[in-house]
Design an enzyme around this catalytic site. Structure first.
Site, PDB file in Angstrom:
ATOM      1  N   GLY A  10       9.842  -0.159 -18.581  1.00 57.47           N
ATOM      2  CA  GLY A  10       9.799  -0.717 -17.225  1.00 57.47           C
ATOM      3  C   GLY A  10       9.691  -2.234 -17.275  1.00 57.47           C
ATOM      4  O   GLY A  10       9.697  -2.845 -18.351  1.00 57.47           O
ATOM      5  N   ASN A  32       9.917   8.125 -18.859  1.00 56.42           N
ATOM      6  CA  ASN A  32      10.775   9.241 -18.404  1.00 56.42           C
ATOM      7  C   ASN A  32      12.058   8.710 -17.757  1.00 56.42           C
ATOM      8  O   ASN A  32      12.870   9.482 -17.258  1.00 56.42           O
ATOM      9  CB  ASN A  32      10.016  10.152 -17.421  1.00 56.42           C
ATOM     10  CG  ASN A  32       9.609   9.416 -16.143  1.00 56.42           C
ATOM     11  OD1 ASN A  32       9.995   8.247 -15.956  1.00 56.42           O
ATOM     12  ND2 ASN A  32       8.849  10.076 -15.297  1.00 56.42           N
ATOM     13  N   SER A 124      -3.761  -2.956  -9.818  1.00 60.25           N
ATOM     14  CA  SER A 124      -3.027  -3.804  -8.878  1.00 60.25           C
ATOM     15  C   SER A 124      -3.971  -4.424  -7.854  1.00 60.25           C
ATOM     16  O   SER A 124      -4.993  -3.826  -7.507  1.00 60.25           O
ATOM     17  CB  SER A 124      -1.984  -2.945  -8.150  1.00 60.25           C
ATOM     18  OG  SER A 124      -1.465  -3.626  -7.024  1.00 60.25           O
ATOM     19  N   TYR A 148       0.086   5.002  -2.653  1.00 59.41           N
ATOM     20  CA  TYR A 148       0.277   4.318  -3.944  1.00 59.41           C
ATOM     21  C   TYR A 148      -0.996   3.559  -4.309  1.00 59.41           C
ATOM     22  O   TYR A 148      -1.534   3.703  -5.408  1.00 59.41           O
ATOM     23  CB  TYR A 148       1.470   3.357  -3.893  1.00 59.41           C
ATOM     24  CG  TYR A 148       1.405   2.332  -4.986  1.00 59.41           C
ATOM     25  CD1 TYR A 148       1.031   1.023  -4.716  1.00 59.41           C
ATOM     26  CD2 TYR A 148       1.641   2.698  -6.304  1.00 59.41           C
ATOM     27  CE1 TYR A 148       0.921   0.089  -5.728  1.00 59.41           C
ATOM     28  CE2 TYR A 148       1.538   1.768  -7.328  1.00 59.41           C
ATOM     29  CZ  TYR A 148       1.166   0.463  -7.025  1.00 59.41           C
ATOM     30  OH  TYR A 148       1.039  -0.452  -8.033  1.00 59.41           O
ATOM     31  N   LYS A 152      -4.113   3.992  -7.472  1.00 63.16           N
ATOM     32  CA  LYS A 152      -4.682   2.972  -8.367  1.00 63.16           C
ATOM     33  C   LYS A 152      -6.203   2.936  -8.228  1.00 63.16           C
ATOM     34  O   LYS A 152      -6.929   2.893  -9.226  1.00 63.16           O
ATOM     35  CB  LYS A 152      -4.101   1.589  -8.039  1.00 63.16           C
ATOM     36  CG  LYS A 152      -2.618   1.420  -8.341  1.00 63.16           C
ATOM     37  CD  LYS A 152      -2.312   1.520  -9.823  1.00 63.16           C
ATOM     38  CE  LYS A 152      -0.850   1.207 -10.120  1.00 63.16           C
ATOM     39  NZ  LYS A 152      -0.522   1.370 -11.547  1.00 63.16           N
TER      40      LYS A 152
HETATM   41  C1  WQD Z   1       5.832 -10.522  -0.864  1.00 62.55           C
HETATM   42  C2  WQD Z   1       5.918 -11.341   0.428  1.00 62.55           C
HETATM   43  C3  WQD Z   1       6.370 -10.026   2.377  1.00 62.55           C
HETATM   44  C4  WQD Z   1      10.392  -8.800   1.015  1.00 62.55           C
HETATM   45  C5  WQD Z   1       3.940  -5.436  -3.394  1.00 62.55           C
HETATM   46  C6  WQD Z   1       3.096  -4.204  -3.438  1.00 62.55           C
HETATM   47  C7  WQD Z   1       1.990  -4.375  -4.458  1.00 62.55           C
HETATM   48  C8  WQD Z   1       2.565  -4.792  -5.795  1.00 62.55           C
HETATM   49  C9  WQD Z   1       3.454  -6.021  -5.665  1.00 62.55           C
HETATM   50  C10 WQD Z   1       2.701  -2.851  -7.245  1.00 62.55           C
HETATM   51  C11 WQD Z   1       5.231 -10.679   1.604  1.00 62.55           C
HETATM   52  C12 WQD Z   1       7.542 -10.967   2.086  1.00 62.55           C
HETATM   53  C13 WQD Z   1       9.119  -9.341   1.132  1.00 62.55           C
HETATM   54  C14 WQD Z   1      11.447  -9.307   1.842  1.00 62.55           C
HETATM   55  C15 WQD Z   1       9.893 -10.830   2.841  1.00 62.55           C
HETATM   56  N1  WQD Z   1       3.299  -3.731  -6.378  1.00 62.55           N
HETATM   57  N2  WQD Z   1       8.876 -10.342   2.024  1.00 62.55           N
HETATM   58  N3  WQD Z   1      11.139 -10.303   2.728  1.00 62.55           N
HETATM   59  O1  WQD Z   1       4.005  -6.726  -0.583  1.00 62.55           O
HETATM   60  O2  WQD Z   1       2.840  -8.682  -1.756  1.00 62.55           O
HETATM   61  O3  WQD Z   1       3.167  -6.529  -2.974  1.00 62.55           O
HETATM   62  O4  WQD Z   1       4.464  -5.711  -4.680  1.00 62.55           O
HETATM   63  O5  WQD Z   1       1.570  -2.897  -7.618  1.00 62.55           O
HETATM   64  O6  WQD Z   1       1.335  -3.138  -4.591  1.00 62.55           O
HETATM   65  O7  WQD Z   1       2.483  -4.063  -2.179  1.00 62.55           O
HETATM   66  O8  WQD Z   1       5.133  -7.967  -2.502  1.00 62.55           O
HETATM   67  O9  WQD Z   1       7.397  -8.861  -2.811  1.00 62.55           O
HETATM   68  O10 WQD Z   1       7.070  -6.912  -1.213  1.00 62.55           O
HETATM   69  O11 WQD Z   1       6.252  -9.194  -0.560  1.00 62.55           O
HETATM   70  O12 WQD Z   1       9.652 -11.743   3.672  1.00 62.55           O
HETATM   71  O13 WQD Z   1      12.626  -8.847   1.777  1.00 62.55           O
HETATM   72  O14 WQD Z   1       7.296 -11.488   0.800  1.00 62.55           O
HETATM   73  O15 WQD Z   1       6.099  -9.951   3.773  1.00 62.55           O
HETATM   74  O16 WQD Z   1       4.645 -11.705   2.410  1.00 62.55           O
HETATM   75  P1  WQD Z   1       3.751  -7.504  -1.830  1.00 62.55           P
HETATM   76  P2  WQD Z   1       6.550  -8.182  -1.788  1.00 62.55           P
END
Ligand code: WQD
Length: 336
Positions: A10, A32, A124, A148, A152
């Site tokens: 991954g 997997n 996380s 999810y 964790k």
């Molecule tokens: C980042 C920022 C969005 C997409 C997630 C999971 C977390 C972890 C990391 C596993 C936010 C904004 C996003 C887009 C946008 N994963 N955004 N347009 O939500 O902080 O964390 O990934 O452990 O569990 O929740 O990351 O990259 O989705 O968002 O404006 O197309 O970008 O609102 O402010 P997030 P993200």
């Protein structure tokens, strides 16, 4: 050490494999391939200059898992494997609880049977309750808002209870913030299936012309420029954090560490950094806020600095430049 990496092909697992081998450890990758590709092991081998052991194993397959411990003298385990799409977990909670929790219990039982009691767990920042003030500290209350995140929280609790019952276990719980970027070679990187949920892989595909525009999920948050603020950490810094944690598993007990930079960057700052990396203007549109998003999330990194000697050193421009190099090569690379 001989280190078993579950989810080893991954995004985080493969970059950690490079860091470990280049620091002199041996790795056994198991996966997997539900959310990764077998050829990633060849790519890791290409970077480190020799083949790495990689096996198709599902942690739900007890016999397959036990065979790995029978065939390899494992000293420690880094447990990355798990389903991790927040939105999907809301739609398919049983799949997430079964896959992430049962797999982990299988792993812990196989480790116990083999006498392997050193574990680093990929946790996380999503475990922190949403009403915590930022920056998040490791002793802040935990509580998730999606299945999810709950997996964790629950796995951290399973590990704390295991250590309380069997104090000879050494466990590190590493709480990641927002891992982005790629190995500077461009040979491995983040390769999500389908349309990316996360910001940077989505922006990367806009930069590559595979998606039309960036959707900014809300620009009316209480943040400096109104867009969401997150603690983006380079995946190679994250890999270093895992090695430092692994090498400190010589003491029994359980320790929890944030792996973040302590700095927050907004969506607009990320888009601007990516424009500098790819050398072109990226079309954006302001879209409605995404349900569940918080205005601002970033780490207090001081405990990892004191306890692991860990400091994330790479900045946002380097993260975007390395991500872009990967995006440009991702489709074209073949094992020579
Ligand atoms: C980042 C920022 C969005 C997409 C997630 C999971 C977390 C972890 C990391 C596993 C936010 C904004 C996003 C887009 C946008 N994963 N955004 N347009 O939500 O902080 O964390 O990934 O452990 O569990 O929740 O990351 O990259 O989705 O968002 O404006 O197309 O970008 O609102 O402010 P997030 P993200």
């Amino acid at each position: 050490m001989v280190v078993l990496l579950t989810g080893g092909t991954g995004f985080i697992g493969s970059h950690t494999a490079v860091e470990l081998v280049q620091a002199g450890h041996e790795v056994v990758l198991i996966d997997n391939y539900v959310n990764s590709h077998p050829d990633v092991a060849d790519r890791v081998g290409h970077i480190v200059g020799r083949p790495v052991t990689s096996l198709q194993i599902d942690l739900l397959d007890r016999a397959g898992l036990e065979a790995v411990f029978a065939q390899h003298r494992i000293d420690g385990v880094i447990h990355f494997a798990g389903l991790k799409a927040v939105g999907e977990s809301v739609a398919r909670p049983l799949a997430y609880y079964h896959n992430n929790l049962t797999a982990t219990i299988n792993l812990l039982e196989a480790m116990t049977a083999a006498g392997v009691k050193k574990l680093v767990f990929s946790s996380s920042a999503t475990v922190y309750r949403a009403d915590n003030p930022v920056p998040y500290r490791e002793d802040y209350p935990v509580g998730a808002t999606n299945p999810y995140g709950w997996t964790k929280v629950m796995i951290e609790q399973i590990l704390r209870d295991l250590v309380a019952a069997e104090p000879d276990w050494s466990v590190m719980l590493l709480r990641y913030f927002n891992p982005i970027g790629a190995h500077p070679s461009g040979v491995i990187g983040e390769d999500p299936n389908g349309i990316p949920n996360n910001l940077v892989p989505f922006v990367a595909q806009v930069a590559a012309g595979r998606l039309p525009r960036v959707r900014v999920f809300g620009d009316d948050y209480d943040t400096p420029d109104g867009t969401g603020v997150r603690d983006y950490i380079h995946v190679m810094d994250l890999a270093l954090g895992h090695r430092l944690a692994l090498e400190r598993l010589d003491r029994p007990g359980v320790e929890t560490y944030n792996l973040g930079t302590g700095a927050g960057s907004s969506v607009r700052q990320v888009v601007a950094a990516y424009q500098r990396a790819c050398g072109r203007e990226l079309p954006t549109v302001v879209a409605p806020r995404r349900a569940g998003d918080l205005p601002s999330v970033y780490a207090d990194p001081s405990k990892a600095a004191a306890g692991l000697g860990f400091r994330a050193r790479r900045g946002l421009d380097e993260m975007c430049a390395d991500s872009w190099r990967w995006q440009c090569r991702a489709d074209g690379w073949t094992v020579d």
